[in-house]
Design a protein around this motif. Structure first.
Motif, PDB file in Angstrom:
ATOM      1  N   GLU A 123       0.814  -1.218   0.000  1.00  0.00           N
ATOM      2  CA  GLU A 123       0.000   0.000   0.000  1.00  0.00           C
ATOM      3  C   GLU A 123       0.852   1.274   0.000  1.00  0.00           C
ATOM      4  OE1 GLU A 123      -0.010  -2.599   2.013  1.00  0.00           O
ATOM      5  OE2 GLU A 123      -0.704  -2.134   4.038  1.00  0.00           O
TER       6      GLU A 123
ATOM      7  N   THR B 287       3.867 -11.451   9.063  1.00  0.00           N
ATOM      8  CA  THR B 287       2.798 -11.446   8.050  1.00  0.00           C
ATOM      9  C   THR B 287       2.713 -12.826   7.398  1.00  0.00           C
ATOM     10  OG1 THR B 287       3.413  -9.146   7.625  1.00  0.00           O
ATOM     11  CG2 THR B 287       1.848 -10.142   6.112  1.00  0.00           C
TER      12      THR B 287
ATOM     13  N   LEU C  69      10.813 -13.974   3.525  1.00  0.00           N
ATOM     14  CA  LEU C  69      10.516 -13.164   4.707  1.00  0.00           C
ATOM     15  C   LEU C  69      11.746 -12.373   5.166  1.00  0.00           C
ATOM     16  CD1 LEU C  69       8.452 -16.024   6.418  1.00  0.00           C
ATOM     17  CD2 LEU C  69       7.623 -14.246   4.884  1.00  0.00           C
TER      18      LEU C  69
ATOM     19  N   GLU D  31      15.206  -7.616  13.053  1.00  0.00           N
ATOM     20  CA  GLU D  31      15.382  -6.991  11.740  1.00  0.00           C
ATOM     21  C   GLU D  31      14.976  -5.520  11.865  1.00  0.00           C
ATOM     22  OE1 GLU D  31      12.584  -7.758   8.484  1.00  0.00           O
ATOM     23  OE2 GLU D  31      14.301  -8.122   7.175  1.00  0.00           O
TER      24      GLU D  31
HETATM   25  P1  NAD Z   1       4.715  -6.611   5.242  1.00  0.00           P
HETATM   26  O1  NAD Z   1       4.707  -8.038   5.642  1.00  0.00           O
HETATM   27  O2  NAD Z   1       4.214  -5.603   6.199  1.00  0.00           O
HETATM   28  O3  NAD Z   1       3.830  -6.405   3.924  1.00  0.00           O
HETATM   29  C1  NAD Z   1       4.098  -7.109   2.724  1.00  0.00           C
HETATM   30  C2  NAD Z   1       2.807  -7.227   1.931  1.00  0.00           C
HETATM   31  O4  NAD Z   1       1.895  -8.034   2.656  1.00  0.00           O
HETATM   32  C3  NAD Z   1       2.096  -5.895   1.695  1.00  0.00           C
HETATM   33  O5  NAD Z   1       1.546  -5.898   0.391  1.00  0.00           O
HETATM   34  C4  NAD Z   1       1.004  -5.919   2.743  1.00  0.00           C
HETATM   35  O6  NAD Z   1      -0.117  -5.137   2.410  1.00  0.00           O
HETATM   36  C5  NAD Z   1       0.646  -7.385   2.764  1.00  0.00           C
HETATM   37  N1  NAD Z   1      -0.025  -7.858   3.976  1.00  0.00           N
HETATM   38  C6  NAD Z   1       0.115  -7.392   5.244  1.00  0.00           C
HETATM   39  N2  NAD Z   1      -0.676  -8.085   6.087  1.00  0.00           N
HETATM   40  C7  NAD Z   1      -1.327  -9.030   5.345  1.00  0.00           C
HETATM   41  C8  NAD Z   1      -2.273 -10.048   5.638  1.00  0.00           C
HETATM   42  N3  NAD Z   1      -2.713 -10.256   6.875  1.00  0.00           N
HETATM   43  N4  NAD Z   1      -2.724 -10.821   4.628  1.00  0.00           N
HETATM   44  C9  NAD Z   1      -2.282 -10.651   3.363  1.00  0.00           C
HETATM   45  N5  NAD Z   1      -1.389  -9.672   3.023  1.00  0.00           N
HETATM   46  C10 NAD Z   1      -0.916  -8.887   4.001  1.00  0.00           C
HETATM   47  O7  NAD Z   1       6.197  -6.307   4.767  1.00  0.00           O
HETATM   48  P2  NAD Z   1       6.796  -4.895   4.335  1.00  0.00           P
HETATM   49  O8  NAD Z   1       6.960  -4.066   5.554  1.00  0.00           O
HETATM   50  O9  NAD Z   1       5.994  -4.372   3.192  1.00  0.00           O
HETATM   51  O10 NAD Z   1       8.221  -5.326   3.750  1.00  0.00           O
HETATM   52  C11 NAD Z   1       9.364  -5.455   4.511  1.00  0.00           C
HETATM   53  C12 NAD Z   1       9.637  -6.898   4.853  1.00  0.00           C
HETATM   54  O11 NAD Z   1       9.764  -7.674   3.666  1.00  0.00           O
HETATM   55  C13 NAD Z   1      10.939  -7.107   5.601  1.00  0.00           C
HETATM   56  O12 NAD Z   1      10.734  -7.996   6.668  1.00  0.00           O
HETATM   57  C14 NAD Z   1      11.860  -7.739   4.560  1.00  0.00           C
HETATM   58  O13 NAD Z   1      12.908  -8.523   5.076  1.00  0.00           O
HETATM   59  C15 NAD Z   1      10.895  -8.535   3.758  1.00  0.00           C
HETATM   60  N6  NAD Z   1      11.449  -8.861   2.442  1.00  0.00           N
HETATM   61  C16 NAD Z   1      11.907 -10.127   2.223  1.00  0.00           C
HETATM   62  C17 NAD Z   1      12.482 -10.464   0.993  1.00  0.00           C
HETATM   63  C18 NAD Z   1      13.043 -11.842   0.745  1.00  0.00           C
HETATM   64  O14 NAD Z   1      13.325 -12.159  -0.399  1.00  0.00           O
HETATM   65  N7  NAD Z   1      13.198 -12.680   1.756  1.00  0.00           N
HETATM   66  C19 NAD Z   1      12.572  -9.500  -0.014  1.00  0.00           C
HETATM   67  C20 NAD Z   1      12.096  -8.210   0.260  1.00  0.00           C
HETATM   68  C21 NAD Z   1      11.534  -7.907   1.489  1.00  0.00           C
END
Ligand code: NAD
Length: 500
Positions: free
Chosen positions: A190, A244, A263, A394
């Motif tokens: 978002e 998440t 993650l 993290e």
């Molecule tokens: P987040 O988990 O808050 O959100 C990611 C996505 O999930 C967003 O589109 C969000 O709207 C959605 N979401 C949130 N709650 C949900 C639910 N209950 N059901 C379905 N969808 C839901 O993560 P963020 O803050 O956007 O991103 C940062 C995180 O992503 C960090 O922890 C980072 O390490 C991780 N990340 C991991 C990789 C990898 O390859 N391992 C790559 C990039 C980012």
């Protein structure tokens, strides 16, 4: 205003009247749900609004993917290859625009985003070219049967992505899904929704049939949740936080969804005393401060052998203080703003946590003054220990935690002493040690004497709380496809007789 910012604003304006809605069934659909603001991290201003999808809109997007699935999965793979290569061509043609939009709503720096947009095109090309062999299986013959396996696209899938490098990460998931013959409903983060809209428009311009690729905007707990609970979604490819991932697993459990999770991480970079000091220093700085530290594979913990610790920290501190922080659109900028005030508050909270835990703030540890954007000074926490929160959690910002170690065993113990296990980096010129340590690290990926250099045929993913499953090469197809075994009798065996 810089040319690049003007390009980004004009790209967003061309997406149509605000607020940004959704795109499914091959057309743009205005938002019905509650609108929310999309901020510009570099200025703190509001760029526009996007809409949370209503339940009916999520259902309609899934229905579009469901209806399009039979024809798309039956489309000759050579045709899918042609269309997806055209998507890659169009991404390349609009790479500047895409990169500028990433700078605008994700606050990422131009110097990295211009390459990330091109990598998005490479992702499409890589999987497009493999589409014709995606269904290939194995021959596993016995004396009496010829067994052979084949793969079929699993069905409509949900792709849920974060805000850190939104465009590149989306293509990484969507390209293999489409190449495999799946249809997709994408929910971008978002906080950074604009580049996802560019991607779906490009895909349709390239000739992707209506309903094959759909996108809904919205919040995780509403739109994301509905999508992951929908009975017609067969698998969820998710990139985001570990907590998440747990929620999504619960949400998808009722309908037995297949999940692929990428993650969080708290990745160690281990610097032994025999390492090439200067290269290790370059890699340590690059891996945590590039992409504003908002990078899953960032080396957010540096473990330094005790006899070179002081010298390494002194040089590191100089380099961190020298990083150029500023306007993400300026090609000279090395570190841009954090994505959102909420994330900024989380990152900033760790300065107190570091001091309370007994670490020393060697650089940064405070917001950048005199700016309305969400800028945080590149930060180095020195003299930490593995039990501190700054070594365990993290932070996902330009913040590095430095810890000393005594020997190989101590380095391995400390490196593994976290709940995460995404990547590890080892710097040593001792070949045997590089192998021993690589094998002992509880992570999905190790780079020896290197920063994170991605090669698409190799597996990407984590262990422990860092994920489930692997991306890249054939691993991606394994997730988006079902494997079937067909056993063909040679007519040489006798069938057991019962009731005869
Ligand atoms: P987040 O988990 O808050 O959100 C990611 C996505 O999930 C967003 O589109 C969000 O709207 C959605 N979401 C949130 N709650 C949900 C639910 N209950 N059901 C379905 N969808 C839901 O993560 P963020 O803050 O956007 O991103 C940062 C995180 O992503 C960090 O922890 C980072 O390490 C991780 N990340 C991991 C990789 C990898 O390859 N391992 C790559 C990039 C980012």
């Amino acid at each position: 205003m810089t040319d690049k910012r003007a390009l980004a604003l004009s790209a967003v304006a061309k997406l149509g009247a605000a607020p940004l809605g959704h795109f499914y069934g091959g057309v743009s659909v205005p938002g019905e749900g509650t609108p929310f603001d999309v901020l510009e991290p570099g200025t703190g201003g509001v760029i526009g609004q996007a809409c949370d999808a209503s339940e009916a809109q999520v259902n309609a997007a899934v229905a579009a993917a469901h209806d399009a699935f039979p024809a798309w999965s039956a489309t000759p793979a050579t045709e899918r290859r042609k269309i997806l290569n055209r998507v890659a061509d169009l991404i390349e043609a609009r790479a500047d625009e895409i990169a500028a939009v990433e700078c605008l709503d994700a606050g990422q720096c131009w110097r990295f985003m211009s390459k990330a947009a091109i990598r998005g095109a490479e992702n499409f090309r890589f999987f497009a070219d493999r589409a014709p062999s995606a269904a290939d299986g194995q021959a596993l013959p016995t004396a009496d049967h010829v067994n052979f396996t084949t793969r079929k696209a699993i069905g409509p899938v949900a792709v849920i992505t974060p805000w850190n490098t939104p465009f590149m990460l989306s293509t990484w998931k969507i390209a293999p899904a489409l190449a495999a013959g799946c249809t997709v409903v994408h929910k971008p983060a978002e906080w950074s929704p604009y580049s996802a809209r560019l991607l779906i428009e490009i895909a349709h311009e390239a000739g992707l049939p209506a309903g094959v690729f759909n996108a809904v905007n919205g919040l995780g707990e509403t739109t994301g949740k509905r999508l992951t609970e929908h009975k017609d979604i067969k698998a969820i490819a998710f990139v985001g936080e570990s907590s998440t991932g747990s929620a999504i697993m619960r949400q998808g459990s009722e309908t037995l969804k297949r999940v692929h999770f990428e993650l969080g991480g708290k990745n160690p970079v281990i610097v032994f005393d025999d390492a090439d000091f200067e290269s290790a220093l370059d890699a340590v700085v690059f891996m945590i401060y590039s992409l504003n530290g908002q990078r899953c594979t960032s080396s957010s913990r540096v473990l330094i052998q005790r006899n070179i610790y002081d010298r390494f920290i002194a040089r590191l501190t100089e380099r961190v203080n020298n990083l150029k922080v500023g306007d993400p659109f300026d090609p000279a900028t090395e570190v841009g703003p954090l994505v959102h005030p909420r994330h900024f508050a989380k990152v900033a909270s760790f300065a107190d946590i570091a001091q309370q835990g007994g670490a020393r703030i060697a650089a940064g540890g405070a917001p950048v003054e005199g700016t309305s954007g969400f800028f945080y000074k590149p930060t180095l926490f020195a003299d930490a220990t593995q039990s501190m929160r700054i070594a365990q959690e993290e932070i996902f910002g330009p913040v590095l935690t430095a810890i000393a170690f005594d020997d190989e065993a101590d380095a391995i113990r400390q490196a593994n002493d976290v709940e995460y296990g995404l990547a590890g980096y080892v710097w040593t010129n001792d070949l045997g040690r590089s192998l021993r340590v690589s094998e002992a690290l509880d992570v999905g990926m190790v780079w020896v004497n290197s920063e994170n250099v991605r090669h698409l045929p190799t597996p990407f993913g984590g262990v422990k709380s860092s994920g489930i499953g692997r991306d890249g090469g054939d691993w991606s197809f394994d997730f988006y496809m079902e494997t079937k075994n067909i056993a063909l009798a040679r007519g040489t065996h006798s069938v057991p007789r019962m009731g005869a």
